[in-house]
Design an enzyme around this catalytic site. Sequence first.
Site, PDB file in Angstrom:
ATOM      1  N   SER A  50       0.845  -1.201   0.000  1.00 22.55           N
ATOM      2  CA  SER A  50       0.000   0.000   0.000  1.00 22.55           C
ATOM      3  C   SER A  50       0.879   1.250   0.000  1.00 22.55           C
ATOM      4  CB  SER A  50      -0.942  -0.005   1.208  1.00 22.55           C
ATOM      5  OG  SER A  50      -0.218  -0.198   2.403  1.00 22.55           O
ATOM      6  N   ASP A  88       5.650  -7.083   2.443  1.00 23.19           N
ATOM      7  CA  ASP A  88       4.795  -7.523   1.337  1.00 23.19           C
ATOM      8  C   ASP A  88       5.618  -7.802   0.084  1.00 23.19           C
ATOM      9  OD1 ASP A  88       2.084  -7.942   1.189  1.00 23.19           O
ATOM     10  OD2 ASP A  88       1.565  -5.804   1.113  1.00 23.19           O
ATOM     11  N   LYS A 118       4.732 -11.449   3.044  1.00 20.55           N
ATOM     12  CA  LYS A 118       3.300 -11.690   2.796  1.00 20.55           C
ATOM     13  C   LYS A 118       3.081 -11.787   1.293  1.00 20.55           C
ATOM     14  CE  LYS A 118      -0.071  -8.383   3.406  1.00 20.55           C
ATOM     15  NZ  LYS A 118      -0.610  -8.261   2.024  1.00 20.55           N
ATOM     16  N   GLU A 120      -0.182 -12.338  -1.703  1.00 20.65           N
ATOM     17  CA  GLU A 120      -1.616 -12.369  -1.962  1.00 20.65           C
ATOM     18  C   GLU A 120      -1.981 -13.624  -2.744  1.00 20.65           C
ATOM     19  OE1 GLU A 120      -3.099  -8.782  -3.810  1.00 20.65           O
ATOM     20  OE2 GLU A 120      -2.268  -7.506  -2.238  1.00 20.65           O
ATOM     21  N   GLU A 187      -9.125  -9.677   3.886  1.00 20.42           N
ATOM     22  CA  GLU A 187      -9.408  -8.272   3.561  1.00 20.42           C
ATOM     23  C   GLU A 187     -10.797  -8.104   2.940  1.00 20.42           C
ATOM     24  OE1 GLU A 187      -6.387  -5.990   1.537  1.00 20.42           O
ATOM     25  OE2 GLU A 187      -7.761  -4.302   1.223  1.00 20.42           O
TER      26      GLU A 187
HETATM   27  O1  KIV Z   1      -0.410  -3.396   1.641  1.00 26.92           O
HETATM   28  C1  KIV Z   1      -1.040  -3.364   2.707  1.00 26.92           C
HETATM   29  O2  KIV Z   1      -1.011  -2.373   3.451  1.00 26.92           O
HETATM   30  C2  KIV Z   1      -1.824  -4.541   3.064  1.00 26.92           C
HETATM   31  C3  KIV Z   1      -2.770  -4.429   4.203  1.00 26.92           C
HETATM   32  C4  KIV Z   1      -3.925  -3.612   3.787  1.00 26.92           C
HETATM   33  C5  KIV Z   1      -3.154  -5.736   4.750  1.00 26.92           C
HETATM   34  O3  KIV Z   1      -1.716  -5.535   2.429  1.00 26.92           O
END
Ligand code: KIV
Length: 288
Positions: A50, A88, A118, A120, A187
């Site tokens: 994000s 991420d 993380k 997706e 989410e």
């Molecule tokens: O990128 C991010 O901030 C996220 C969260 C919204 C879980 O993946």
Amino acid sequence: MSTQNETRRLTAPDIRSRKGGEPIVCLTSYHAHTARMVDAYCDVILVGDSLGMVMHGLETTVPVTLDMMILQGHAVMRGSKRALVVVDMPFGSYEASKEQAFGSAARVMKETGCGAIKIEGGRRMQETIAFLVERGVPVMGHVGLTPQAINTIGSFRAQGRDEGDWPPIEADARAVADAGAFAVVLEAIAEPLGRRITAQVPIPTIGIGASAACDGQILVLEDMLGLSPRVPKFVKRFSELGPSIEQAVQNYAQEVRARTFPSADHVYAMRKPTVTKLPERAKGPSRA
Ligand code: KIV
């Protein structure tokens, strides 16, 4: 000489063991100074992709690169001591093959020192998650609304609002758990579905627009601080920092223009000249 830090950082197994226990508190951070503040109260800090939208003003997370994630991941590691830092994996860095995913994840972990990554995706990522976990990469999953898929799903709409849509989302969460992920982000899914998945999977669920029944919650820091102009329904603004920042900037501009800033308190005066003491003259007869 000891190489141990005084504060032990939480690990992925620590978070995994919190299933059904005290709620797991998570927030995003992209900078060293916000990481320091978040670290004092949170169990997990997510360096979310994000950051592309929040820091860089991008329309979606799709253009975010691995280098951007590594730079900010490193900053967050420097700013924090206790929380598990999860970085991420950005779009395009892990989907092509499990080998590509391992190469990218290994780079992130080596170059940032973070404790987990993380990714997706549910069933389509099951094999990749298992491959990573078997090779020493702790993985947090992410199902429900997956923003990196924006170009195929078409909008950032909540998922599972009709009961008929539940089975694939439940199957995704179970696939992530079966593959060995230590936790899974849910989410923007309907509340009863969030509750149901939490009861079904053996790993902690981290909700963002899911359910208070989740094992933990996460929000984007700037959203909950009131710094983001538009936020989804699931965001509670715990503060409204936007207007106070604007006010401070306006006051600064006014004072600069009026030459009332900097005042005497904010400038450096000259040092007082030091008086060097001369040696006393030897007393003798005057010449006069
Ligand atoms: O990128 C991010 O901030 C996220 C969260 C919204 C879980 O993946």
